[in-house]
Design an enzyme around this catalytic site. Structure first.
Site, PDB file in Angstrom:
ATOM      1  N   CYS A  91       0.460  -0.907   0.375  1.00 15.52           N
ATOM      2  CA  CYS A  91      -0.187  -0.208  -0.250  1.00 15.52           C
ATOM      3  C   CYS A  91       0.892   1.373  -0.524  1.00 15.52           C
ATOM      4  CB  CYS A  91      -0.638   0.344   0.869  1.00 15.52           C
ATOM      5  SG  CYS A  91      -1.806  -1.483   1.493  1.00 15.52           S
ATOM      6  N   HIS A 343      -8.912   2.970  -3.000  1.00 16.33           N
ATOM      7  CA  HIS A 343      -6.628   2.463  -2.451  1.00 16.33           C
ATOM      8  C   HIS A 343      -6.383   1.985  -3.759  1.00 16.33           C
ATOM      9  CE1 HIS A 343      -3.856   1.775  -0.874  1.00 16.33           C
ATOM     10  NE2 HIS A 343      -4.354   0.738   0.046  1.00 16.33           N
ATOM     11  N   CYS A 373      -0.425   2.729   6.516  1.00 11.94           N
ATOM     12  CA  CYS A 373      -0.958   2.118   6.784  1.00 11.94           C
ATOM     13  C   CYS A 373      -0.327   0.399   5.834  1.00 11.94           C
ATOM     14  CB  CYS A 373      -1.982   1.541   7.256  1.00 11.94           C
ATOM     15  SG  CYS A 373      -3.708   0.894   6.591  1.00 11.94           S
TER      16      CYS A 373
END
Length: 387
Positions: A91, A343, A373
Site C-alpha cells: 500500500c 485505494h 498503513c
C-alpha cells in the site's frame, strides 16, 4: 545534504474498478498521461535532464508487469536515456517511490526525479495470483494476510464501534463530495480520457467513486463483509476499489531555483516502520512518531494530516493514538479519504501526498504529514514543509 522539494503534484480522477470510467484504459496509459502532464506543466525542465523515474505498483503482472514504470515512460515519449524503476511496498509503494527518489537526490546521485504510482484494480485485482507461503502460519496469524480481519482486530482492541465506523465513512464521502463541488480537487486532478456508461469516450475530471448520498443510516443497513457473525467492518466502511494514478515532480532545491520553477513543498523527514501483521493498520502511528522525531517536530506542530483510510476501523485507532480525535475536523483528511476515493494500491501514497500539499496551500499550513498503513504490518510517513 541536498534539500528535496516538490515542484508539482497531480493525479488522475479515481475511476470505479467495476465497469468504471477506466475499464478500457490501461495502467500504463494512466501513468504515461501524468508523466506527460507534469512535463507540459513545467516546460522549463528538459525531459532529458530527468535522472530517474520511480513508480509504485503492487500487482506487477499482466499490464502492470515487466517494469510498468519503464513501459509508461516509453509510452509518454520521455527520452530513452531516462531510466525508470517500479517500486513495491504494497500500500505504501508510491510513497516509498518518493522516499527512494528523495534519498537519491539528498546524497547527490540525482537532481531531478519523476515519482508516482498506479494501480488498475479493475484489470489486475489485488488477490490476482497471490500465493502465501504455508509456513507463514507458524510465525504470524493466518488471518494476518486478510486485511479486513486485521481491521476487525484493531477495531476491537480500541473499542471502535460500528456506529463510529459508519460516521467516519459517511464523513469521508461528504467531505470528498464537498471538495469536488467546491473545486478543491481541480488543483490536483488532471482530466483523463475514459468511457462513460454508454461506452462513449470522454474526459473525466472528477472522482467516479464518491457516493454523495451516503449516510450513517444507509451504511448501518450493510452486513459485515469479513466476519459475518461478530464483525463490524462493512464494504461501506472500507476503502473503495478504484483505478488511478498519481505523480510528483521532485528535485533538489538548488535545481528548482536554477530552473525558475516554483517550489510547493519541501520534504522535511521520512520514516518507515514494521508492526504486528495482525494489526497492520496501526503502522501509521509509529511511522508518524519516527518521522516527526527525525524532523525535530512534535504532533502539535503539524497543521494537517492525511491518513490513508484503508478501513474506518483501522484509521480511527490511529487518529486516537496520535491524539487527534478532538481535532479531526480541523486537521485530518479534510477532503475525505480512501473510503470515498478508493485505494488504488500503488497510487495511494502519491495521491494522499498530492492532496495534502494542495490542502496545505489552500489553508496556509506550514507542516503536514502523510501516512499510511501497509499490509503484513508496516507503516510509512512523510513530513512536508511549505516554503
Amino acid at each position: 545534504m541536498e534539500k528535496v522539494v516538490i515542484v508539482d503534484a497531480v493525479r488522475t480522477p479515481m475511476g470505479r474498478s467495476k465497469g468504471g470510467a477506466f475499464r478500457q484504459v490501461r495502467a500504463e496509459d494512466l501513468s504515461a498521461h501524468l508523466m506527460r502532464s507534469l512535463l507540459s506543466r513545467n516546460a522549463a525542465l528538459d525531459a532529458r535532464e530527468i535522472d530517474d523515474i520511480y513508480w509504485g505498483c503492487v500487482q506487477q503482472t499482466l499490464e502492470q508487469g515487466f517494469n510498468v514504470a519503464r513501459n509508461a515512460a516509453l509510452l509518454a515519449e520521455i527520452p530513452m536515456n531516462v531510466p525508470a524503476t517500479t517500486v513495491n511496498r504494497l500500500c505504501g509503494s508510491s510513497m516509498q517511490a518518493l522516499h527512494d527518489a528523495a534519498r537519491t537526490i539528498m546524497v547527490g546521485d540525482a537532481d531531478v526525479c519523476l515519482i508516482g504510482g498506479v494501480e488498475h484494480m479493475g484489470h489486475v485485482p489485488m488477490n490476482h495470483g497471490v500465493d502465501f507461503h504455508p509456513g507463514l502460519s507458524r510465525t504470524i496469524a493466518k488471518a494476518a494476510g486478510m486485511m479486513g480481519l486485521t481491521a476487525e482486530m484493531l477495531g476491537r482492541m480500541h473499542n471502535i464501534s460500528r456506529e463510529m465506523q459508519d460516521q467516519f465513512a459517511a464523513r469521508s464521502h461528504q467531505r470528498a463530495h464537498h471538495a469536488t463541488q467546491s473545486g478543491a480537487f481541480r488543483h490536483e486532478i488532471i482530466p483523463t480520457a475514459g468511457h462513460d456508461a454508454d461506452g462513449a469516450l470522454q474526459r473525466f475530471d472528477y472522482d467516479e467513486v464518491i457516493r454523495p448520498d451516503t449516510t450513517v443510516d444507509s451504511l448501518a443497513a450493510l452486513k459485515p463483509a469479513f466476519d459475518p457473525v461478530n464483525g463490524t467492518v462493512t464494504a461501506g466502511s472500507s476503502s473503495a476499489l478504484s483505478d488511478g494514478a498519481a505523480a510528483m515532480l521532485i528535485m533538489s532545491e538548488s535545481r528548482a531555483a536554477s530552473l525558475g520553477l516554483p517550489v510547493r513543498a519541501r520534504i522535511r523527514a521520512m520514516a518507515v516502520v514494521g508492526c504486528d501483521p495482525s494489526i497492520m493498520g496501526y503502522g501509521p502511528v509509529p511511522a508518524t512518531k519516527l518521522a516527526l522525531k527525525r524532523a525535530g517536530l512534535s504532533l502539535s506542530d503539524i497543521g494537517l494530516f492525511e491518513l490513508n483510510e484503508a478501513f474506518a476501523a483501522q484509521t480511527l485507532p490511529c487518529i486516537k493514538d496520535l491524539g487527534l480525535l478532538e481535532q479531526i475536523d480541523e486537521k485530518v483528511n479534510l477532503n475525505g479519504g480512501a473510503i470515498a476515493l478508493g485505494h488504488p494500491l500503488g497510487c495511494s501514497g502519491a495521491r494522499i501526498s498530492t492532496t495534502l500539499i494542495n490542502l496545505m496551500e489552500s489553508r496556509d499550513v506550514q507542516f503536514g504529514v502523510a501516512t499510511m498503513c501497509i499490509g503484513l504490518g508496516q507503516g510509512i510517513a512523510t513530513v512536508f514543509e511549505r516554503v
